[in-house]
Motif scaffolding. Structure first.
Motif, PDB file in Angstrom:
ATOM      1  N   THR A  58       0.791  -1.316  -0.108  1.00 27.30           N
ATOM      2  CA  THR A  58       0.001  -0.059   0.025  1.00 27.30           C
ATOM      3  C   THR A  58       0.762   1.220  -0.005  1.00 27.30           C
ATOM      4  N   ILE A  60       1.287   5.436   0.179  1.00 28.29           N
ATOM      5  CA  ILE A  60       0.645   6.665   0.616  1.00 28.29           C
ATOM      6  C   ILE A  60       1.616   7.845   0.731  1.00 28.29           C
ATOM      7  N   ASP A  63      -0.785  14.708  -1.344  1.00 25.98           N
ATOM      8  CA  ASP A  63      -1.624  14.909  -2.532  1.00 25.98           C
ATOM      9  C   ASP A  63      -1.068  15.867  -3.585  1.00 25.98           C
ATOM     10  N   SER A  79      -2.261  -0.952  -3.939  1.00 30.16           N
ATOM     11  CA  SER A  79      -3.188   0.259  -3.520  1.00 30.16           C
ATOM     12  C   SER A  79      -2.489   1.417  -3.127  1.00 30.16           C
ATOM     13  N   TRP A  80      -3.235   2.554  -3.394  1.00 31.38           N
ATOM     14  CA  TRP A  80      -2.560   3.633  -3.075  1.00 31.38           C
ATOM     15  C   TRP A  80      -3.424   4.804  -2.436  1.00 31.38           C
ATOM     16  N   GLN A  81      -3.024   5.790  -1.908  1.00 29.10           N
ATOM     17  CA  GLN A  81      -4.010   6.750  -1.359  1.00 29.10           C
ATOM     18  C   GLN A  81      -3.170   8.104  -1.056  1.00 29.10           C
ATOM     19  N   VAL A  88      -4.630  10.623   6.699  1.00 32.68           N
ATOM     20  CA  VAL A  88      -5.139   9.507   5.700  1.00 32.68           C
ATOM     21  C   VAL A  88      -5.290   8.224   6.517  1.00 32.68           C
TER      22      VAL A  88
END
Length: 238
Positions: A58, A60, A63, A79-81, A88
């Protein structure tokens, strides 16, 4: 306490090597890995899935347009955010390993963010942090030069953002780990960021170090630490 039984690995292979060792002690377990700072870091190479380490990675990061663009090109992330690293979503005690490569020096509220990474680690998990030290000559110049001069220091049109909180230093990270009850298993310094400079700039770095009465060092620019979260659930830890 620092364990230096194994030689340092400066080619980017330290994190994969330690993850493989961690996986060897936990056969048939699928590892959950957090890549904190995925928008600036290289891909994590643990070998083909199913042949070496079963894992889910994952990512992070903040942004920002450049970080989002880089994250989208990465093939290793499941996945990433991207967002504010103070908020977050990161569930507690779910990750076996965290990599924070060149993140600590470029974010504000770095201790708070580190606390969140530690809380997201399973007991016995490991975290590898790599950062440019604010108390080196390079770190001093990087945080003090006007923004229009930083590309000259970095040999790049788009150098990374900088914050250089106090924890982004060798002594600052040692203090952080001591206060949180974390174990520094390995600790290395390197001159990687300074290797592209010629003799003239090298002499300038050394002169600035002398002018600071050695409060700023030119012996290295970066620090890498392998940090362990204690297994004991009663240990003083977040």
């Amino acid at each position: 306490m620092t364990d230096l039984r194994t030689p340092p690995i400066h080619d980017g292979g330290l994190f994969p090597a330690r993850v493989r060792e961690y996986a060897y002690e936990r056969p048939l377990q699928r590892l959950a890995i957090l890549d904190a700072g995925c928008g600036w870091a290289d891909e994590i190479d643990l070998g083909p899935a199913g042949e070496s380490v079963e894992r889910a990675i994952t990512g992070i990061d903040d942004d920002l347009p450049a970080l989002r663009a880089h994250t989208r090109t990465r093939r290793d992330l499941d996945s990433w955010q991207l967002g504010d690293l103070r908020t977050v979503p990161m569930p507690p005690r779910v990750f076996d390993a965290v990599r924070a490569s060149h993140l600590i020096e470029r974010i504000s509220h770095a201790e708070l963010v580190l606390d969140r990474f530690v809380a997201a680690l399973k007991p016995g998990g490991l975290m590898v942090v790599r950062f440019r030290d604010r108390d080196t000559v390079f770190g001093f110049l990087d945080r003090r030069l006007p923004h229009w001069l930083r590309p000259l220091l970095w040999h790049s049109e788009q150098p990374p953002p900088v914050a250089y909180d106090r924890v982004a230093s060798l002594e600052g990270m040692r203090w952080y780990c001591m206060m949180r009850g974390l174990v520094i298993a390995e600790e290395y310094t390197s001159r990687d960021t300074m290797t592209g400079f010629g003799r003239l700039m090298g002499a300038a770095f050394r002169t600035l170090s002398l002018l600071s009465r050695n409060r700023l060092t030119s012996a290295y620019s970066e620090v890498t630490m392998v940090i362990r979260k204690p297994e004991n659930r009663f240990a003083r830890i977040i």
